[in-house]
Design an enzyme around this catalytic site. Structure first.
Site, PDB file in Angstrom:
ATOM      1  N   HIS A 172      19.571   2.329 -49.713  1.00 11.73           N
ATOM      2  CA  HIS A 172      20.740   3.014 -50.285  1.00 11.73           C
ATOM      3  C   HIS A 172      22.007   2.727 -49.469  1.00 11.73           C
ATOM      4  O   HIS A 172      23.039   2.337 -50.010  1.00 11.73           O
ATOM      5  CB  HIS A 172      20.409   4.516 -50.295  1.00 11.73           C
ATOM      6  N   VAL A 173      21.899   2.876 -48.165  1.00 14.96           N
ATOM      7  CA  VAL A 173      23.066   2.664 -47.303  1.00 14.96           C
ATOM      8  C   VAL A 173      23.446   1.187 -47.308  1.00 14.96           C
ATOM      9  O   VAL A 173      24.631   0.837 -47.407  1.00 14.96           O
ATOM     10  CB  VAL A 173      22.765   3.146 -45.861  1.00 14.96           C
TER      11      VAL A 173
END
Ligand code: HEM
Ligand code: SF4
Lengths: 219, 310
Positions: A172-173
């Site tokens: 996600h990051v």
């Protein structure tokens, strides 16, 4: 090609959505680092961040529970845009094109792409799992109410769900860093029209359908 | 206690060797509990309270002799009474002194996440170091005998130390010292096994043909052993486990899961980094902005037309 670059901004997240997202993010970091401190001896030093092993043990479950509650609010707000559709499976089959950034060869994407949707489900399931197993292994208040076999299973499962969630958050990051112009969606609340046009074309169309009515066009 | 002796052979949550330059020459010790000689007087419970300076809450009589009913952070040993009717219809009062078994392969130590909170000495004693205990209760999850108890006072875990402080100074544990019948004896594990064998032989000659020594293999043997009249049915003695061992779930959790988990997370992060330096950022170009603006313009015109058409 010297015509000026237009700057049209489209709203992606409201101030409330952004606030809740960052509450979840901060609590995730606290829960993950304090949990990892107890997961492997090589990471025990992380407990120093929380004032020692005992404080790490005390704080971790509370951070986890508050995070889960905050996440539930965020998830409720975005759930309707995370339903998998036929085009999403096609998108996933072309994951090579996705990873090499050849988005022209992909089906049109709505508010979220298939990767984001799958990640959404991974987060929902792993957090639900963390909450349930976390309560079972919360010795101070709850563990005595469960048979020892359940506590043992929950200990292993808690570590497993945490592992899955942490991998999910790494993806996600990284995705937010990789796809330039994404982070501002969560810091400022808007993205550029070009970003939406390139990465989320169907959402872009839907958005300018509304944006076209006078008065709501941003910038 | 850990501060006094450096003869630690195992240390919780520690991946390097504990201080151990001397080859352990200390003979492993053992306490032998002969259930056939125990009269249930609880002198050992009192001695434990005295030596370790523990005072449990004064409870109420619950109709059985067990007092307190269970181990607690203040009661590191408890006599458990069982009434068993044998084949001849006679009543046998089976009394078992419960407490930490000081496993050779301790599940508590394997499960503990705090470096040095649980140690095992060369003489075999498994000790909790409250200074390093963080109170997570993982030792309870790991123990096959359900021994450690978390304190409501300070949140730390407690259990029998086998009087490691006394033993380090060459004395027997307080409970052994107090036992009036010789049901409790203490010495090297070798001597205790020899003594136990004699006791078993004696019991067999008295008609307890299933008498035997309880020194369970599953945890590598224990440094607290029982002589049981009914070695074939340990569960008669208030559910003494027949085949105790560290649960497979705990072994996986504390075994392969840890290095694999850490490696997996590091690899995922590194894979992201590699992807970035190989593929580069996924940027929105000026052309994307221009095309998007044209689309916005067209849709605005369309929208205006729709409103005027009405
Ligand atoms: C949802 C609510 C949560 C609860 C109630 C909870 C509870 C617990 C408890 C009670 C422990 C044992 C240590 C202690 O007592 O502090 C623990 C360990 C742990 N938690 Fe959580 N937790 C939650 C969420 C999370 C989250 C969000 C993460 C990170 C992604 C996480 C990762 C871990 C890890 C890695 C461990 C160590 C596991 C091990 O020792 O193998 N937990 N958790
Ligand atoms: S009986 Fe339980 S607490 Fe005692 S050494 Fe064995 S595992 Fe540890």
């Amino acid at each position: 090609m010297n015509e000026p670059v237009p700057r049209i901004l489209l709203e992606r997240y409201s101030a409330n959505e952004r606030t809740i997202h960052w509450i979840v993010a901060v609590l995730f970091v606290i829960a993950a680092l304090s949990g990892l401190a107890l997961f492997h001896p090589s990471l025990f030093a992380l407990s120093a961040l929380f004032g020692g092993g005992t404080w790490t043990r005390i704080l971790h479950p509370f951070a986890g529970v508050v995070m889960t509650v905050a996440f539930a609010l965020l998830a409720a707000a975005v759930a309707k845009d995370n339903v998998m559709r036929a085009a999403d499976w096609q998108w996933l089959r072309r994951i090579r094109q996705v990873l090499s950034g050849r988005e022209g060869e992909l089906p049109e994407v709505g508010r979220y792409n298939a990767g984001q949707k799958l990640l959404f489900f991974v987060m929902v399931i792993s957090l639900a799992g963390l909450l349930v197993t976390g309560i079972v292994i919360w010795r101070r208040y709850f563990s005595d109410a469960f048979p020892i076999g359940a506590v043992r299973l929950a200990s292993l499962a808690h570590a497993f769900f945490a592992f899955v969630l942490i991998l999910g958050i790494i993806v996600h990051v990284y995705a937010a860093i990789w796809v330039r112009g994404s982070i501002r969606a969560m810091t400022r609340g808007h993205v550029t029209a070009g970003w939406a046009f390139k990465h989320h074309r169907a959402w872009f169309r839907e958005k300018i359908g509304h944006a076209a009515s006078p008065g709501t066009r941003s910038d | 206690m850990a501060l006094e002796s450096q003869d630690i052979v195992r240390r919780s949550a520690t991946t390097t060797k504990p201080p151990q330059v001397r080859r352990a020459r200390t003979a492993p010790v053992a306490k032998l509990i002969d259930t056939s000689k125990c009269i249930g007087c609880k002198a050992c419970q009192v001695a434990c309270m005295e030596w370790n300076d523990l005072r449990d809450e004064i409870g109420t009589c619950s109709g059985v002799y067990d007092n307190p009913l269970d181990l607690t952070e203040h009661s590191w040993t408890v006599m458990r009474f069982a009434e068993h009717e044998n084949e001849r219809g006679d009543l046998e009062w089976l009394i078992r002194k419960d407490g930490c078994m000081h496993c050779a392969e301790p599940g508590c130590l394997a499960a503990c996440p705090s470096p040095g909170a649980i140690v095992q000495y060369a003489n075999g004693i498994v000790d909790f170091d409250s200074e390093h205990c963080i109170g997570c209760g993982y030792c309870i999850t790991g123990c096959p005998f359900n021994i450690p108890r978390l304190s409501g006072v300070d949140g730390k875990a407690y259990k029998c130390t086998l009087c490691s402080d006394r033993v380090a100074a060459g004395r027997e544990p307080a409970c052994v010292k107090a036992c009036p019948t010789g049901a409790l004896v203490f010495g090297t594990k070798e001597d205790m096994l020899r003594h136990a064998e004699e006791r078993v032989e004696d019991l067999k000659s008295r008609g307890f043909e299933n008498a035997g020594i309880y020194d369970p293999e599953g945890v590598g043997g224990t440094h607290v052993m029982y002589v049981l009249h009914h070695r074939d049915r340990p569960e008669l003695y208030n559910d003494l486990p027949a085949d105790p061992k560290i649960s497979t779930l705990v072994k996986v959790w504390k075994g392969v899961a840890k290095p694999l988990g850490v490696a997996g997370m590091l690899l995922a992060a590194f894979a992201g980094f590699l992807h970035y330096i190989r593929v580069g950022p996924n940027e929105t170009t000026d052309d994307d902005e221009r095309e998007a603006a044209r689309a916005v313009g067209a849709s605005a015109v369309r929208a205006r037309r729709e409103t005027t058409d009405e």
